[in-house]
Design a protein around this motif. Structure first.
Motif, PDB file in Angstrom:
ATOM      1  N   LYS A 153       0.828  -1.208   0.000  1.00 18.93           N
ATOM      2  CA  LYS A 153       0.000   0.000   0.000  1.00 18.93           C
ATOM      3  C   LYS A 153       0.867   1.265   0.000  1.00 18.93           C
ATOM      4  O   LYS A 153       0.559   2.234  -0.695  1.00 18.93           O
ATOM      5  CB  LYS A 153      -0.916  -0.006   1.220  1.00 18.93           C
ATOM      6  N   THR A 154       1.940   1.232   0.779  1.00 19.37           N
ATOM      7  CA  THR A 154       2.845   2.385   0.810  1.00 19.37           C
ATOM      8  C   THR A 154       3.504   2.588  -0.539  1.00 19.37           C
ATOM      9  O   THR A 154       3.628   3.717  -1.029  1.00 19.37           O
ATOM     10  CB  THR A 154       3.926   2.185   1.893  1.00 19.37           C
ATOM     11  N   ARG A 155       3.936   1.495  -1.149  1.00 20.84           N
ATOM     12  CA  ARG A 155       4.577   1.581  -2.467  1.00 20.84           C
ATOM     13  C   ARG A 155       3.629   2.179  -3.507  1.00 20.84           C
ATOM     14  O   ARG A 155       4.039   2.971  -4.359  1.00 20.84           O
ATOM     15  CB  ARG A 155       5.047   0.203  -2.921  1.00 20.84           C
ATOM     16  N   MET A 156       2.356   1.799  -3.465  1.00 23.21           N
ATOM     17  CA  MET A 156       1.400   2.318  -4.426  1.00 23.21           C
ATOM     18  C   MET A 156       1.170   3.816  -4.218  1.00 23.21           C
ATOM     19  O   MET A 156       1.025   4.568  -5.185  1.00 23.21           O
ATOM     20  CB  MET A 156       0.076   1.563  -4.300  1.00 23.21           C
ATOM     21  N   ALA A 157       1.146   4.261  -2.971  1.00 31.03           N
ATOM     22  CA  ALA A 157       0.988   5.696  -2.696  1.00 31.03           C
ATOM     23  C   ALA A 157       2.195   6.475  -3.227  1.00 31.03           C
ATOM     24  O   ALA A 157       2.041   7.553  -3.824  1.00 31.03           O
ATOM     25  CB  ALA A 157       0.821   5.920  -1.194  1.00 31.03           C
ATOM     26  N   ILE A 158       3.390   5.936  -3.024  1.00 26.66           N
ATOM     27  CA  ILE A 158       4.606   6.575  -3.533  1.00 26.66           C
ATOM     28  C   ILE A 158       4.601   6.585  -5.058  1.00 26.66           C
ATOM     29  O   ILE A 158       4.958   7.579  -5.695  1.00 26.66           O
ATOM     30  CB  ILE A 158       5.859   5.855  -2.992  1.00 26.66           C
ATOM     31  N   GLU A 159       4.187   5.462  -5.656  1.00 29.40           N
ATOM     32  CA  GLU A 159       4.091   5.367  -7.111  1.00 29.40           C
ATOM     33  C   GLU A 159       3.183   6.463  -7.660  1.00 29.40           C
ATOM     34  O   GLU A 159       3.479   7.087  -8.680  1.00 29.40           O
ATOM     35  CB  GLU A 159       3.536   3.985  -7.495  1.00 29.40           C
ATOM     36  N   GLY A 160       2.059   6.689  -6.968  1.00 28.72           N
ATOM     37  CA  GLY A 160       1.141   7.732  -7.400  1.00 28.72           C
ATOM     38  C   GLY A 160       1.760   9.118  -7.329  1.00 28.72           C
ATOM     39  O   GLY A 160       1.564   9.942  -8.225  1.00 28.72           O
ATOM     40  N   LEU A 161       2.524   9.375  -6.289  1.00 30.12           N
ATOM     41  CA  LEU A 161       3.173  10.674  -6.137  1.00 30.12           C
ATOM     42  C   LEU A 161       4.219  10.921  -7.219  1.00 30.12           C
ATOM     43  O   LEU A 161       4.436  12.056  -7.646  1.00 30.12           O
ATOM     44  CB  LEU A 161       3.824  10.772  -4.754  1.00 30.12           C
ATOM     45  N   LEU A 162       4.858   9.860  -7.673  1.00 33.58           N
ATOM     46  CA  LEU A 162       5.900   9.993  -8.683  1.00 33.58           C
ATOM     47  C   LEU A 162       5.333  10.105 -10.093  1.00 33.58           C
ATOM     48  O   LEU A 162       5.999  10.641 -10.991  1.00 33.58           O
ATOM     49  CB  LEU A 162       6.865   8.801  -8.617  1.00 33.58           C
ATOM     50  N   ASN A 163       4.116   9.603 -10.312  1.00 26.96           N
ATOM     51  CA  ASN A 163       3.617   9.472 -11.687  1.00 26.96           C
ATOM     52  C   ASN A 163       2.238  10.094 -11.927  1.00 26.96           C
ATOM     53  O   ASN A 163       1.553   9.707 -12.861  1.00 26.96           O
ATOM     54  CB  ASN A 163       3.561   7.991 -12.073  1.00 26.96           C
ATOM     55  N   HIS A 164       1.822  11.058 -11.116  1.00 24.72           N
ATOM     56  CA  HIS A 164       0.487  11.620 -11.306  1.00 24.72           C
ATOM     57  C   HIS A 164       0.459  12.618 -12.475  1.00 24.72           C
ATOM     58  O   HIS A 164       1.504  13.080 -12.947  1.00 24.72           O
ATOM     59  CB  HIS A 164       0.012  12.297 -10.020  1.00 24.72           C
ATOM     60  N   ASN A 165      -0.765  12.950 -12.941  1.00 23.22           N
ATOM     61  CA  ASN A 165      -0.947  13.844 -14.081  1.00 23.22           C
ATOM     62  C   ASN A 165      -1.518  15.207 -13.699  1.00 23.22           C
ATOM     63  O   ASN A 165      -1.886  15.990 -14.566  1.00 23.22           O
ATOM     64  CB  ASN A 165      -1.909  13.200 -15.098  1.00 23.22           C
ATOM     65  N   TYR A 166      -1.616  15.504 -12.405  1.00 22.93           N
ATOM     66  CA  TYR A 166      -2.263  16.730 -11.962  1.00 22.93           C
ATOM     67  C   TYR A 166      -1.291  17.917 -11.950  1.00 22.93           C
ATOM     68  O   TYR A 166      -0.078  17.748 -11.898  1.00 22.93           O
ATOM     69  CB  TYR A 166      -2.847  16.540 -10.562  1.00 22.93           C
ATOM     70  N   SER A 167      -1.875  19.110 -11.982  1.00 28.40           N
ATOM     71  CA  SER A 167      -1.072  20.334 -11.910  1.00 28.40           C
ATOM     72  C   SER A 167      -1.853  21.400 -11.149  1.00 28.40           C
ATOM     73  O   SER A 167      -3.068  21.282 -10.956  1.00 28.40           O
ATOM     74  CB  SER A 167      -0.725  20.848 -13.318  1.00 28.40           C
ATOM     75  N   ASP A 168      -1.122  22.413 -10.687  1.00 33.76           N
ATOM     76  CA  ASP A 168      -1.720  23.573 -10.016  1.00 33.76           C
ATOM     77  C   ASP A 168      -2.585  23.164  -8.814  1.00 33.76           C
ATOM     78  O   ASP A 168      -2.145  22.390  -7.982  1.00 33.76           O
ATOM     79  CB  ASP A 168      -2.526  24.401 -11.019  1.00 33.76           C
TER      80      ASP A 168
END
Length: 311
Positions: A153-168
């Protein structure tokens, strides 16, 4: 905030020399009223023996409350980074992804620092308090640090932080949500050294868990050379069924979905940062046709590859 090299030294099991670290990416930002964070990506030497590592740091200063903070640090390896940022290199032109010296393994170091004014909102009003309550309310009067296991679960949260598409604004909301999730998992680990309970019984074997983790690394290394489940299982020496079930449980996603996500993130980089054409990116990522690549890209990002080029 503390220097980030300490988590690197722990993950490496020995101190780094300053001239050993080549910075590929450096992001430092603050979400207003929430978290100050940094994400650094370093080039990984093939000879380094690194272990994915997490750490919770609690700093309490009785005589200077303004210096109190709680910090989460993570060091993860296995991601691939293209070192040639400015222009298309000869390896890309020749479609020589196997021998490309610019596409390198990397080390990601993430740090999230929270102030008491933000953390106290989570403390309940119950009289019976545990260590998490004391830490979040900063009534625990001794500074400490604790190493944390990196569960799926921690790895998936980190993965999301590294690869998200959001801005601003949307990026601030996403970062805030993900860091709260990391805070939850970290405090849960801190309450006791509980071993992670797996539904798949074979994952109780550390050697099998290492094979599943290795499979993830192999997928990233073959970002432009798609592997079948059979080929991947042979490379890491584990049964195909175990590989699929174990991967889903440890990383919270299927092998296919994970691989597609990695390919599309790399595609965005090649299109937007390097300026390659849709045809070139499609070939580099091993797609049999441009239409198949365009369909996969739109499914992942919500836009067509050509639309990204126009931005």
């Amino acid at each position: 905030m503390n220097q980030q090299t300490d988590i690197l030294n722990i993950a490496h099991n020995q101190p780094f020399m300053l001239n050993e670290l080549s910075v590929l990416q450096d992001i430092t930002r603050s979400v207003p009223g929430s978290v100050h964070y940094s994400i650094k990506r370093y080039r990984k030497d093939p000879q380094w023996n690194m272990e994915d590592t997490g750490m919770l740091v609690y700093n309490y200063e009785k005589n200077n409350l303004a210096d109190n903070y709680l910090e989460l640090k993570f060091c993860v390896t296995g991601n691939v980074y293209c070192y040639e940022k400015q222009s298309e290199c000869d390896f890309c032109k020749m479609n020589a992804s196997k021998t490309c010296v610019e596409k390198v393994n990397s080390i990601d170091v993430l740090s999230f620092s929270f102030k008491p004014s933000y953390l106290t909102q989570f403390v309940g009003g119950t009289k019976q308090r545990n260590i998490s309550d004391e830490v979040l309310s900063f009534t625990h009067t001794t500074s400490f640090s604790k190493l944390l296991p990196l569960c799926g679960k921690t790895r998936m949260a980190i993965e999301g932080l590294l690869n998200h598409n959001y801005s601003d604004t949307l990026e601030n909301i996403f970062i805030n949500a993900q860091t709260q999730i990391l805070l939850l998992y970290s405090l849960d680990c801190m309450l006791g050294d509980k071993e992670e309970v797996f539904t798949c019984k074979f994952l109780a074997n550390e050697a099998d868990r290492e094979k599943i983790t290795k499979a993830r690394e192999v997928l990233i290394q073959h970002i432009g050379e798609p592997l079948t489940i059979k080929e991947l299982s042979r490379k890491v020496a584990i049964n195909e069924c175990y590989l699929k079930k174990g991967f889903k449980e440890m990383f919270g996603t299927t092998i296919f979905d994970f691989y597609q996500s990695q390919r599309m993130e790399h595609a965005k980089y090649l299109l937007y940062e390097k300026g390659l054409s849709v045809t070139e990116v499609s070939m580099l990522l091993g797609y049999s046709s441009i239409s198949h690549f365009s369909t996969a890209f739109k499914k992942h990002t919500g836009i067509k590859p050509c639309e990204l080029l126009l931005r």
